[in-house]
Scaffold this active site. Sequence first.
Site, PDB file in Angstrom:
ATOM      1  N   CYS A 135       0.835  -1.207   0.000  1.00 33.25           N
ATOM      2  CA  CYS A 135       0.000   0.000   0.000  1.00 33.25           C
ATOM      3  C   CYS A 135       0.868   1.256   0.000  1.00 33.25           C
ATOM      4  O   CYS A 135       1.332   1.703   1.047  1.00 33.25           O
ATOM      5  CB  CYS A 135      -0.918  -0.016   1.215  1.00 33.25           C
ATOM      6  N   CYS A 138      -0.452   4.113   2.083  1.00 32.44           N
ATOM      7  CA  CYS A 138      -0.256   3.989   3.532  1.00 32.44           C
ATOM      8  C   CYS A 138       1.201   4.241   3.919  1.00 32.44           C
ATOM      9  O   CYS A 138       1.481   4.864   4.945  1.00 32.44           O
ATOM     10  CB  CYS A 138      -0.624   2.590   4.022  1.00 32.44           C
ATOM     11  N   ASP A 139       2.139   3.709   3.138  1.00 32.73           N
ATOM     12  CA  ASP A 139       3.531   3.651   3.588  1.00 32.73           C
ATOM     13  C   ASP A 139       4.513   4.503   2.785  1.00 32.73           C
ATOM     14  O   ASP A 139       5.680   4.617   3.164  1.00 32.73           O
ATOM     15  CB  ASP A 139       4.017   2.190   3.559  1.00 32.73           C
TER      16      ASP A 139
END
Length: 313
Positions: A135, A138-139
């Site tokens: 992701c 997300c990261d």
Amino acid sequence: MEETNYDIIIIGGGPAGFTAGIYGARANHSTLILEGTLPGGQLTTTTEVENFPGFPKGIDGNELVSQMREQAIRFGAVDKFESVDSVDMSSYPYKVKSGETIYSAKSVILATGASARYLGLESEDRLKGKGVSACATCDGFFFKDKVVAVIGGGDSAMEEANFLTKFASKVYLVHRRDEFKASPIMVDRVKANPKIELVLNSGVDEVLGENKVEGLVLKNTITGELSELSCDGVFLAIGHQPNVDLVKDIAQIDERGYLKVIPGTSKTNVEGLFAAGDVADPTYRQAITAAGSGCKAALDAQRFIEHKESLED
Ligand code: NDP
């Protein structure tokens, strides 16, 4: 154990689940949406959604699902961030168990979507959360001025590669062929981005590093030759697998792992169980098609309940 009754229980809170919720609640059926542990579904891990009609300038994925949630709640749907442990369709009303609570339902809509796939390498598993991610949204932030590799050749890979250039100093796009599954417009954007370098005809043999990602061992898919690519992060974008675990022992699953429905409907082979969204869609897998199938599932569920009640009269 507490027991609460609903007409329609929807498992999953992506565009499919929320659209089913909007239609179910707006038709005056008591409707419960159990969103589970990834509220909002896959759209929350995407960035800008540019192809959902009605948003000519694009809309943030999180924003889109939160508006859908709000719309379902506005019509009276009950929305909970609870995971479902089991679904029992063996007697009517059906039972949906979540922790200590058993909900009963006159119909169940499975809208559990799909989860990111991984390559299945031991080294990949060991370094998950230590540089291996599925992701970018997300990261990606953790890779400011670092070098990352994105694996895959579909639209997700293109989108993630482009997105990661906001943070990373360099992005390698590693793909096992030299042709892309992604749409030409997405490929063109990647090719035009000076921070992205294409590494084609290459599969990943191993992720290097002890406690954090240090690189990849790549295998040329034509010559079999091995090489090393130095990087600080690896983002998998190799597709998704449908989340059918809750019903895999009671409903028919196709050879690719998707929940089977009667063509043109949302009906599974189990009476009272309907499917919506990516869990039953090996072909289109778009937010808009998921939303459309959520609408179909709610209408099918309503007709099922009405038919069932007409037999009781
Ligand atoms: P796709 O299934 O479209 O693509 C998966 C990619 O991963 C393929 O290129 C495939 O290679 C590669 N792959 C699969 N398994 C492996 C493996 N074991 N090792 C190496 N590579 C592998 O998935 P996506 O997630 O990209 O897209 C899913 C759907 O979502 C599509 O319909 C897409 O159009 C849509 N989408 C749309 C977006 C948008 O329009 N903004 C953004 C993101 C997704 P190969 O090509 O060789 O099979």
